[in-house]
Design an enzyme around this catalytic site. Structure first.
Site, PDB file in Angstrom:
ATOM      1  N   LEU A 580     -50.787  -5.404  -0.021  1.00  0.00           N
ATOM      2  CA  LEU A 580     -51.724  -4.470  -0.651  1.00  0.00           C
ATOM      3  C   LEU A 580     -51.449  -4.284  -2.129  1.00  0.00           C
ATOM      4  CD1 LEU A 580     -51.872  -1.684   2.111  1.00  0.00           C
ATOM      5  CD2 LEU A 580     -53.526  -3.503   1.686  1.00  0.00           C
ATOM      6  N   ARG A 582     -48.038  -4.515  -5.448  1.00  0.00           N
ATOM      7  CA  ARG A 582     -46.644  -4.669  -5.838  1.00  0.00           C
ATOM      8  C   ARG A 582     -46.297  -3.633  -6.904  1.00  0.00           C
ATOM      9  NH1 ARG A 582     -43.726  -9.511  -4.968  1.00  0.00           N
ATOM     10  NH2 ARG A 582     -44.812 -10.869  -3.479  1.00  0.00           N
ATOM     11  N   VAL A 588     -45.966  -3.527  -1.142  1.00  0.00           N
ATOM     12  CA  VAL A 588     -46.648  -2.717  -0.131  1.00  0.00           C
ATOM     13  C   VAL A 588     -47.545  -3.626   0.698  1.00  0.00           C
ATOM     14  CG1 VAL A 588     -48.172  -0.757   0.294  1.00  0.00           C
ATOM     15  CG2 VAL A 588     -46.585  -0.699  -1.626  1.00  0.00           C
ATOM     16  N   LYS A 603     -44.033  -0.126   2.863  1.00  0.00           N
ATOM     17  CA  LYS A 603     -43.397  -0.433   1.581  1.00  0.00           C
ATOM     18  C   LYS A 603     -42.061  -1.105   1.848  1.00  0.00           C
ATOM     19  CE  LYS A 603     -41.690   1.698  -2.700  1.00  0.00           C
ATOM     20  NZ  LYS A 603     -41.490   2.972  -3.419  1.00  0.00           N
ATOM     21  N   ASP A 699     -42.431  10.665 -12.258  1.00  0.00           N
ATOM     22  CA  ASP A 699     -43.183   9.420 -12.454  1.00  0.00           C
ATOM     23  C   ASP A 699     -44.651   9.615 -12.065  1.00  0.00           C
ATOM     24  OD1 ASP A 699     -43.451   6.811 -13.270  1.00  0.00           O
ATOM     25  OD2 ASP A 699     -42.921   5.941 -11.317  1.00  0.00           O
TER      26      ASP A 699
END
Length: 850
Positions: A580, A582, A588, A603, A699
């Site tokens: 799905l 990176r 993922v 993940k 983040d």
């Protein structure tokens, strides 16, 4: 002696179940060993901390970390127990049929080959206990249980055999007592025996069941099978089963091995009535298997359908319970470390500030009290007022004159009362000023500035001399009536005859002397206190560093391993689908379902070193410890894959909730104004929740905000998420969204407010295009330099004024000037209400720029 039946579905199923158990037991044993080693090191390293560190930090808890004795004994018993299949039964023929079925070959003789039949209670039977183990070569031997092999010539040694010779199965009349107690050990190269040993118990006439099971009490995990050849159990057999239950508190799998016609359901009804079997049980709501119950398999032909699930559930339940207990211990002490880190950080920050605050306030108090001393002349009025108050102390009940003795007593009481009132008047002023210092937890010395007038002081002597002279001047022909007027007149005459200047000077002199003495004593106490705190704070900072850098990360890794073991035991290894996306630290994948949840995202992270292992483990702990929240992506579980990339590396698989897309993709596809403002509200709600749990995300960016199919947002990827007390000053995050103070290593949760301000810029622009100020930067270092100098995204023409002001406030250079998210959230709601309620007329205030 090779037989295709050795690879029957039952043999494969049982072999796989015991193989999984043994493999997981290796990891469980390793984790327990490392846990005990870690706890022992902590106790040794901090054994001296209890006496040197104040109780406020409670570091004594670190020196007392250990597994409770009953928990350690239980875990040691589970990891140290080898699986065994124990075969019991009504007679030898039924037991031998069951054994042959398990191994997939006719190894033991049946029917007429067995020889004499077992009696009703096994009295005529002389067949030994049998033990089947794995070996490269097929051989038979006699051995004392748990001891050594006996030198004995067996019939099997004299030539080839297809089934175990009947002579070797039976106890011979001439054998000595040691050989009569010996068990026949059969060694085979068999897949099932590589994983588990099998023991066939003898009839009760050869050895009582409690004696036969004596060697099975310790160090084994039994899978108990009971072969039934008749429609009912006898009273003696029921009694034996009760003894088995008392000796080994494990469920029993009853297996029908009929030697002739049988009545359907008769045995099942008897077992139910005796409560020797129970109703079928599934799994509990948390996913853990329910307690395994005794069951009945109606035939050997369909044994796989009963014995396979029975064995898997029993083995699984033992390891799940042990892994769950071990993980609970890890989490309990990991939370203790994190709480200790909070306490130590608070102590390091607050203690110096409180010392400085106390010094400042004492200086202010000293100055104010000196100012009081300069105005002490007003105490003359205090003296007069005090004497007036004492007028009702000595009064004759009928107002008649009193004797000279009474007058002297009156004078003495006037004297005492004036001194008390004077002292109290000054002391009250001081007490009201120093109460907050007395209440300070950090002070160990009282600030003693009370003024006391001793009988030998010059003011006191002068005052009493004046009273004596006044009274001596009175004519004592008739003693006066001691009335209120008389006492007031005596006291007033005495005070008026005093020099106000002398009185004030004397009081001020004593007051200043006491005040200077207390000030110097306080300063000395504070210096001593600071010296003590300096050494203690150095030790606290060293301990805080060890907790953050070593203790918590190591324990978090053990916790991740124990939790992952529990998850794989319960739900198995997840199946990877298509990729799905990176990221910097992992890939993922799609995962259709896992643990009853679907669809999922998987993940996969391969930590390159111990630091990344520890960071990942702490991330998992923080994420798993969080209560579920609508604005955070749910983490379902974790599995450690030791066979990743063909076994060349170890990967951690984090299984989480799968959403439709990330915010970056959503903005590229196009989102309406209302959807973008709602996303902003969702992100703020998620960050506020993290902060309420003591965590910083660090983040926040477009890729870490996921959208469902209704374009509602959830925050994901807590890889940099940590409690403020656990932050080591490392520079983490995505450069564009990083607050300037992140580069200094000293920051708080306002860095998430800064990052949200940058994210809000993208939401307001409706585009993923970089701001011009950042797009011009040719390198990451140049970008960081510009951000530290104050470079921020530009204002676009389509921006609403209130939105722009909110952005600017969020990315303010001064962290203390950034708004609290509790203020940002209602501001966003107000903006959304204003811009979107009448979107047809007002949507022009904020159009998409792409």
């Amino acid at each position: 002696m090779e037989n295709p039946q050795r690879n029957s579905p039952l043999v494969r199923d049982l072999t796989r179940a015991f193989s999984h158990f043994n493999r997981h037991n290796v990891f469980l044993k390793k984790n327990l060993k490392e846990t005990l080693t870690f706890f022992r090191e902590i106790r040794q390293n901090h054994s001296n901390a209890c006496s040197s560190t104040p109780a406020a930090l409670d570091t004594g808890q670190l020196s007392c970390i250990s597994l409770p004795r009953h928990e350690e004994d239980y875990l040691q018993n589970v990891v140290g127990s080898a699986p065994y299949i124990l075969i019991l039964g009504q007679d030898c023929s039924a037991r031998y049929q069951l054994l042959n079925c398990l191994l997939g070959e006719r190894l033991l003789p049946l029917g007429s080959e067995v020889g004499g039949a077992c009696g009703p209670e096994g009295g005529a039977c002389r067949r030994r206990k049998l033990c089947f183990t794995h070996g490269r070569q097929t051989r038979l031997s006699l051995a004392l249980p748990g001891q050594y092999e006996l030198v004995h010539q067996l019939a099997a040694h004299c030539g080839r055999w297809d089934t175990v010779p009947c002579e070797d199965l039976e106890i011979q009349e001439c054998e000595d007592p040691a050989q009569r107690l010996a068990e026949l050990e059969v060694t085979l190269h068999h897949a099932l025996l590589q994983e588990v040993k099998i023991m066939v118990l003898p009839c009760r006439g050869v050895q009582p069941v409690e004696e036969a099971l004596e060697d099975c009490k310790r160090g084994i995990l039994p899978i108990i099978l009971y072969a039934v050849s008749k429609d009912a159990l006898s009273a003696e057999q029921v009694s034996d089963l009760q003894k088995v239950r008392e000796t080994l508190p494990f469920p029993v799998c009853f297996v029908r091995a009929p030697s002739g016609p049988s009545e359907p359901g008769a045995l099942h009804r008897q077992l139910l009535s005796l409560e020797l079997i129970g109703a079928a049980a599934g799994s509990c709501a948390c996913g853990a298997p329910a307690q395994t119950q005794s069951i009945l398999g109606e035939s050997l032909e369909r044994l796989q359908r009963v014995l396979g699930p029975f064995t898997r559930q029993l083995l699984q339940s033992q390891q799940v319970e042990a892994a769950t207990l071990l993980n609970a211990v890890h989490c309990r002490y990991l939370d203790l470390f994190i709480n200790q880190a909070f306490d130590m950080q608070r102590d390091l920050q607050i203690t110096p500030r409180r010392l400085e605050y106390t010094r400042e306030k004492e200086g202010e108090l000293f100055s104010s009290l000196m100012a009081i001393a300069n105005r002490i002349e007003s105490n003359r009025e205090i003296c007069l007022t005090s004497v007036c108050v004492c007028s009702d102390i000595i009064m004759s009940s009928n107002g008649e004159p009193v004797s000279s003795k009474d007058i002297k007593m009156c004078i003495s009481q006037i004297q005492d009362l004036i001194v008390v009132q004077l002292n109290q008047a000054v002391a009250n002023k001081l007490t009201s000023s120093v109460d907050y210092l007395r209440e300070s937890f950090i002070l160990n010395a009282a600030y003693n500035v009370e003024v006391t007038f001793h009988s030998g002081s010059s003011v006191t002597r002068l005052f009493w001399e004046q009273i004596k002279q006044i009274i001596h001047r009175i004519t004592w022909v008739n003693p006066p009536s001691v009335s209120a007027e008389w006492k007031r007149k005596v006291a007033q005459d005495a005070i008026e005859s005093l020099s106000a200047a002398k009185l004030a000077k004397s009081i001020c002199s004593q007051f200043r002397t006491r005040l200077n003495s207390s000030h110097e004593a306080f300063a000395a106490s504070l210096r001593q206190l600071e010296e003590g705190h300096t050494g203690r704070l150095e030790r606290t900072e060293d301990l805080w560093l060890r907790v953050r850098k070593d203790h918590a990360p190591r324990l978090a890794r053990l916790s991740l391993e124990s939790r992952s073991l529990r998850d794989i035991l319960l739900h198995g290894k997840p199946k990877m689908g298509r990729e799905l996306g990176r990221g910097q630290y992992g890939v993922v994948y799609l995962c259709d379902s896992w643990g009853g949840r679907h669809p999922c995202a998987l993940k996969s992270v391969v930590p390159p070193d111990d630091k990344h292992w520890n960071d990942l483990a702490l991330e998992f702990h923080y994420t798993r410890s969080l209560p579920k929240h609508n604005r955070l992506v749910n983490l379902h579980g974790s599995v450690i894959d030791h066979s990743y990339s063909g076994g060349s590396s170890i990967a951690v698989l984090l299984i989480m909730e799968r959403l439709h897309r990330d915010l970056y993709t959503g903005l590229k596809a196009g989102l309406s104004l209302k959807e973008r403002l709602q996303i902003a509200l969702d992100v703020v709600e998620g960050i506020r929740f993290l902060h309420s749990q003591g965590l910083l995300h660090r983040d926040i960016k477009l890729k870490n905000v996921l959208l469902d199919r209704q374009n509602r947002a959830k925050i994901t990827d807590l890889g940099f998420c940590k409690p403020e007390a656990m932050i080591s000053g490392s520079i983490v995050g995505t450069p564009i969204h990083m607050a300037p103070e992140l580069f200094t290593g000293k920051y708080d949760n306002s860095v998430d407010v800064y990052a949200f301000g940058i994210l809000f810029w993208y939401l307001c622009s409706g585009s993923v295009k970089l701001p011009e100020a950042f797009e011009k930067c040719s390198s990451k270092d140049q970008l960081w330099t510009n951000v530290k100098k104050g470079s921020r995204p530009e204002r676009l023409p389509t921006f609403d004024e209130e939105c722009w002001q909110l952005m600017e406030a969020c990315w303010n250079r001064d962290p203390s000037q950034r708004p609290l998210l509790g203020i940002v959230q209602p501001s966003l709601q107000s903006i959304m209400d204003r811009l979107c309620n009448n979107s047809d007329q007002k949507s022009g205030n904020l159009e998409d720029s792409n």
